[in-house]
Write a protein that holds these residues in place. Sequence first.
Motif, PDB file in Angstrom:
ATOM      1  N   SER A   1      16.641  -1.622   0.356  1.00  0.00           N
ATOM      2  CA  SER A   1      16.783  -0.193   0.617  1.00  0.00           C
ATOM      3  C   SER A   1      15.450   0.537   0.615  1.00  0.00           C
ATOM      4  N   PHE A   2      14.633   0.347  -0.413  1.00  0.00           N
ATOM      5  CA  PHE A   2      13.388   1.123  -0.450  1.00  0.00           C
ATOM      6  C   PHE A   2      12.221   0.414   0.236  1.00  0.00           C
ATOM      7  N   ASN A   3      12.262  -0.930   0.276  1.00  0.00           N
ATOM      8  CA  ASN A   3      11.154  -1.642   0.929  1.00  0.00           C
ATOM      9  C   ASN A   3      11.189  -1.535   2.449  1.00  0.00           C
ATOM     10  N   MET A   4      12.366  -1.325   3.027  1.00  0.00           N
ATOM     11  CA  MET A   4      12.453  -1.269   4.484  1.00  0.00           C
ATOM     12  C   MET A   4      11.745  -0.028   5.047  1.00  0.00           C
ATOM     13  N   LEU A   5      11.464   0.944   4.186  1.00  0.00           N
ATOM     14  CA  LEU A   5      10.793   2.159   4.642  1.00  0.00           C
ATOM     15  C   LEU A   5       9.272   2.023   4.679  1.00  0.00           C
ATOM     16  N   ILE A   6       8.722   1.121   3.853  1.00  0.00           N
ATOM     17  CA  ILE A   6       7.273   1.107   3.603  1.00  0.00           C
ATOM     18  C   ILE A   6       6.420   0.982   4.864  1.00  0.00           C
ATOM     19  N   PRO A   7       6.720   0.028   5.787  1.00  0.00           N
ATOM     20  CA  PRO A   7       5.819  -0.114   6.941  1.00  0.00           C
ATOM     21  C   PRO A   7       5.796   1.086   7.876  1.00  0.00           C
ATOM     22  N   GLU A   8       6.862   1.868   7.884  1.00  0.00           N
ATOM     23  CA  GLU A   8       6.963   2.973   8.848  1.00  0.00           C
ATOM     24  C   GLU A   8       6.471   4.306   8.302  1.00  0.00           C
ATOM     25  N   LEU A   9       6.367   4.424   6.985  1.00  0.00           N
ATOM     26  CA  LEU A   9       6.023   5.723   6.403  1.00  0.00           C
ATOM     27  C   LEU A   9       4.589   6.187   6.678  1.00  0.00           C
ATOM     28  N   PRO A  10       3.578   5.287   6.709  1.00  0.00           N
ATOM     29  CA  PRO A  10       2.231   5.791   7.033  1.00  0.00           C
ATOM     30  C   PRO A  10       2.152   6.467   8.399  1.00  0.00           C
ATOM     31  N   ALA A  11       2.757   5.848   9.430  1.00  0.00           N
ATOM     32  CA  ALA A  11       2.741   6.451  10.765  1.00  0.00           C
ATOM     33  C   ALA A  11       3.574   7.735  10.786  1.00  0.00           C
ATOM     34  N   TYR A  12       4.676   7.733  10.037  1.00  0.00           N
ATOM     35  CA  TYR A  12       5.537   8.920   9.957  1.00  0.00           C
ATOM     36  C   TYR A  12       4.775  10.089   9.340  1.00  0.00           C
ATOM     37  N   LEU A  13       4.044   9.818   8.251  1.00  0.00           N
ATOM     38  CA  LEU A  13       3.256  10.873   7.615  1.00  0.00           C
ATOM     39  C   LEU A  13       2.135  11.348   8.537  1.00  0.00           C
ATOM     40  N   SER A  14       1.506  10.420   9.243  1.00  0.00           N
ATOM     41  CA  SER A  14       0.439  10.790  10.179  1.00  0.00           C
ATOM     42  C   SER A  14       0.964  11.691  11.283  1.00  0.00           C
ATOM     43  N   SER A  15       2.190  11.429  11.737  1.00  0.00           N
ATOM     44  CA  SER A  15       2.780  12.246  12.802  1.00  0.00           C
ATOM     45  C   SER A  15       3.019  13.684  12.356  1.00  0.00           C
ATOM     46  N   MET A  16       3.102  13.887  11.034  1.00  0.00           N
ATOM     47  CA  MET A  16       3.266  15.246  10.502  1.00  0.00           C
ATOM     48  C   MET A  16       1.910  15.936  10.315  1.00  0.00           C
ATOM     49  N   GLY A  17       0.822  15.177  10.505  1.00  0.00           N
ATOM     50  CA  GLY A  17      -0.506  15.715  10.262  1.00  0.00           C
ATOM     51  C   GLY A  17      -1.028  15.416   8.875  1.00  0.00           C
ATOM     52  N   GLY A  18      -0.463  14.413   8.216  1.00  0.00           N
ATOM     53  CA  GLY A  18      -0.872  14.095   6.850  1.00  0.00           C
ATOM     54  C   GLY A  18      -1.530  12.747   6.700  1.00  0.00           C
ATOM     55  N   ALA A  19      -2.305  12.317   7.693  1.00  0.00           N
ATOM     56  CA  ALA A  19      -2.927  10.992   7.658  1.00  0.00           C
ATOM     57  C   ALA A  19      -3.798  10.793   6.426  1.00  0.00           C
ATOM     58  N   GLU A  20      -4.427  11.855   5.949  1.00  0.00           N
ATOM     59  CA  GLU A  20      -5.333  11.722   4.804  1.00  0.00           C
ATOM     60  C   GLU A  20      -4.586  11.496   3.489  1.00  0.00           C
ATOM     61  N   TYR A  21      -3.253  11.621   3.526  1.00  0.00           N
ATOM     62  CA  TYR A  21      -2.458  11.454   2.310  1.00  0.00           C
ATOM     63  C   TYR A  21      -1.744  10.105   2.250  1.00  0.00           C
TER      64      TYR A  21
ATOM     65  N   GLN B   1       2.652  -5.671  16.460  1.00  0.00           N
ATOM     66  CA  GLN B   1       3.563  -4.553  16.711  1.00  0.00           C
ATOM     67  C   GLN B   1       4.475  -4.294  15.531  1.00  0.00           C
ATOM     68  N   ASN B   2       4.995  -5.365  14.938  1.00  0.00           N
ATOM     69  CA  ASN B   2       5.880  -5.211  13.783  1.00  0.00           C
ATOM     70  C   ASN B   2       5.032  -5.148  12.523  1.00  0.00           C
ATOM     71  N   ARG B   3       4.918  -3.963  11.967  1.00  0.00           N
ATOM     72  CA  ARG B   3       4.064  -3.773  10.800  1.00  0.00           C
ATOM     73  C   ARG B   3       4.662  -4.376   9.523  1.00  0.00           C
ATOM     74  N   GLY B   4       5.886  -4.877   9.630  1.00  0.00           N
ATOM     75  CA  GLY B   4       6.515  -5.494   8.461  1.00  0.00           C
ATOM     76  C   GLY B   4       6.251  -6.982   8.338  1.00  0.00           C
ATOM     77  N   LEU B   5       5.539  -7.588   9.311  1.00  0.00           N
ATOM     78  CA  LEU B   5       5.350  -9.040   9.290  1.00  0.00           C
ATOM     79  C   LEU B   5       4.517  -9.510   8.094  1.00  0.00           C
ATOM     80  N   TYR B   6       3.476  -8.747   7.734  1.00  0.00           N
ATOM     81  CA  TYR B   6       2.685  -9.127   6.562  1.00  0.00           C
ATOM     82  C   TYR B   6       3.588  -9.189   5.333  1.00  0.00           C
ATOM     83  N   PHE B   7       4.431  -8.146   5.162  1.00  0.00           N
ATOM     84  CA  PHE B   7       5.324  -8.097   4.008  1.00  0.00           C
ATOM     85  C   PHE B   7       6.331  -9.246   4.056  1.00  0.00           C
ATOM     86  N   MET B   8       6.811  -9.553   5.254  1.00  0.00           N
ATOM     87  CA  MET B   8       7.789 -10.630   5.389  1.00  0.00           C
ATOM     88  C   MET B   8       7.157 -11.976   5.029  1.00  0.00           C
TER      89      MET B   8
END
Length: 395
Positions: free
Chosen positions: A27-47, A243-250
């Motif tokens: 549940s919580f790990n499936m979000l990790i690879p996508e959240l950095p790009a999601y935050l960047s899309s909001m203008g929060g790349a530095e966070y 392309q799949n940012r989850g491969l390292y984690f997998m």
Amino acid sequence: MQNTGSSGILTTQFWLLGLSSFLFSSSFNMLIPELPAYLSSMGGAEYKGAIIGLFTLTAGLSRPFSGRLTDRVGRVPVMAFGSLVCFVCGFLYPIFTTVMPFLLLRLVHGFSTGFKPTGTAAYVADIVPANRRGEAMGIHGMCMSVGSAFGPAIGSMISEEFSLNALFYTSSLLAFLSIAILLNMKETLQEKQKLSLKSFQITRRDIFEPDVFSPALITFLCYFGFGAVATVTPDFSNYLGLQNRGLYFMMFTISSIMVRLFAGKISDRHGRMPVTIVGCIILIIAMILTGFAESVEMFLTGAAFFGISMGILSPVLSAWTVDLSGDHNRGRAIATMFISLEAGIGLGAFLSAELFANQRENLPLVFFSMAAFALAALSYTVVIYQFKKRRTRVI
């Protein structure tokens, strides 16, 4: 309740707990690879460092409470609350679409891992024989690892094929299923107390249990690397054309699965410290390999070594912590270990984000720095192991 017999560990309760943990981890790990790009899309790349840092901050701050409640109110309620947080947060991510509310939600989401693993580790220790504790921690850790392995890869697939909102709702669904299983499990705490304001009055020992200082310190130093991996490997994947940012984690998690089965069992027979030393050495190798990676193949090789190191360290350090605790302070001892874990991950996340500064050429520095923390853990373990051997010979 401490099971000190020699009976088997693969009971129905044990497997139900493993299934609940698998769903929670997914549940919580499936979000990790996508959240950095999601935050960047909001203008929060530095966070970006705050994605993991804030999550682990709340998890760490909540550990004294979850440890106290685990020892007083019960294992099952503490576990269920952790999964409930994941369930609620999954529905809130599509609503919190600007930087500051998103970061606030990450802060709240951290309560999930602040509670669920604390109650879970105590529950496992309650239902398995003491002489098979490392093995049981390894098998249960495998259930968590499977969720950690497939969650990120599946999360990236859902995000690409459908939408980010579909990913968030899927995360909520898995957390709901975890809760459903937990609510049908038997409580193992024998002398339960009713929940009251007194249940939340923590003491200094609820924050840090000195009996488990050594495994807690080693955990703290080793998990800096985990914070770095969670923070910068999605960007590293982009630079290498994955392309799949989850491969390292997998790759990291798959490589840890089988190791967990053997590492805990070996530590039951030969001791926690020798196996911890091996885990630290492999962690150092993993960080160096990842730092030097210029190709997908080397990047994923680093992930495999990282998985092996965590597959060794996680069950062994957990079992070592339980070894040093008693029935009366088991939740508190486990909470101390997890506070150290969350502190290591959180500081590793913030430090790696600062060192990285969104510049590809800084990635080697990030991972070599994490190798230095692992080296410190190795040095400490070797020193106390040698001291223990000398003292044993004198006696």
